[in-house]
Design an enzyme around this catalytic site. Sequence first.
Site, PDB file in Angstrom:
ATOM      1  CG  HIS A  91     -26.086 -62.870  42.876  1.00 22.27           C
ATOM      2  ND1 HIS A  91     -24.755 -63.164  43.089  1.00 22.27           N
ATOM      3  CD2 HIS A  91     -26.712 -63.016  44.082  1.00 22.27           C
ATOM      4  CE1 HIS A  91     -24.573 -63.473  44.357  1.00 22.27           C
ATOM      5  NE2 HIS A  91     -25.735 -63.388  44.986  1.00 22.27           N
TER       6      HIS A  91
ATOM      7  CG  ASP B 193     -22.225 -63.799  47.861  1.00 25.03           C
ATOM      8  OD1 ASP B 193     -22.769 -63.811  48.983  1.00 25.03           O
ATOM      9  OD2 ASP B 193     -22.818 -64.144  46.833  1.00 25.03           O
TER      10      ASP B 193
END
Length: 372
Positions: free
Chosen positions: A232, A283
């Site tokens: 991230h 993800d």
Amino acid sequence: MTRPIDIPAMVNAHSHAFQRDLRGAAERPGAPDDDFWSWRTEMFRLAYALDPDAMRDVAARVYAEMAAAGYGAVGEFHYVHHRPDGTPYDDPNAMAIAVAEAAVAARLRVVLLPAAYHRNGWDGGDRPPEPGQRRFCDPSAEAFLARVEALRAWAAGHDGVEVGVAAHSVRAVPADWLEAIAAYASEHGLVLHVHAHEQRRELDECEAEHGCSPIELLLRRGFLGPRTSVIHGIHVSERDVAVLAETGTIVVSCPTTEGNLGDGFLPALRYRDAGVRLAIGSDSQVRVDPFEEVRELETGARRERQTRHALLAAAGDLWSELVGNGCASLGLADPGTVAVDLDHPDLRGVAVADLPYALATCASAGVVARAA
């Protein structure tokens, strides 16, 4: 009819296979302050219900999607380790093995990234884990690493399966665990992954506990380096970016998930300017389409500075650059190739010389040629 052309298969550097079954259900209207943290509660409920057979089933479904969409390899960031009450299965790696078997059946190379988890939040472990969390947790770093060692031994006998190691996040493990995990990875030449800088609350709470940002804490504990990937990396200071650049750490962006969760925008051009390598991941599996991830990454970068001279212009072939960085993130040499159909409506009329630009801006998983 134009013959399909081979391109490098994309590397999915960050996957939670089981979260595929949050599709739709996680979008049910919630409170006005619905955010990542309320979504996380739904994820815990899903995790609580899994067993090895259910894990294998959902992994098989999502990995088949990945293979059909143009991915050739996946890094499975795995933290649903134990039974729902937190006790180990007879084979403590039963859940990870179920995931690996599903990937091999889908003809994906898989790098298992067992993730350490010990506590619920920032209270030093005084607060007990929520029901869905208990099965993520290990009692000590030594117990966690013993299970990683056993998983590596299992993987050594299975083609197409590699093992790295991860800490779930700086909120989920004590700081001394970070040192132990980093030392183990260094000793065995393993890739090392961690979630960091996804949510502003994470930064505030890390500052309160440790007096620094998560990236600074990871640096102090020897966790960062060329074989490390930070997942991230959205809410970062100039100092954080400089640390990632100086250590050669990779940032893995997951654009469709980060948008779905309302995480924020990756500062992609700040990373580009600093020389930080970027990779992509699916993800939460809200979408499984590497072309969409690449396009979201590029268009987000263009919006960042209101320019069309962004990642694609700098790389020339953004798709291939992300493949290479994904290989570095997972410690892989080659993810293989996929064939793309130049007669697909997304690509029809695109000159071969312009294909690298089209792959990053107007293609979709539909361009991947299906086997006859």
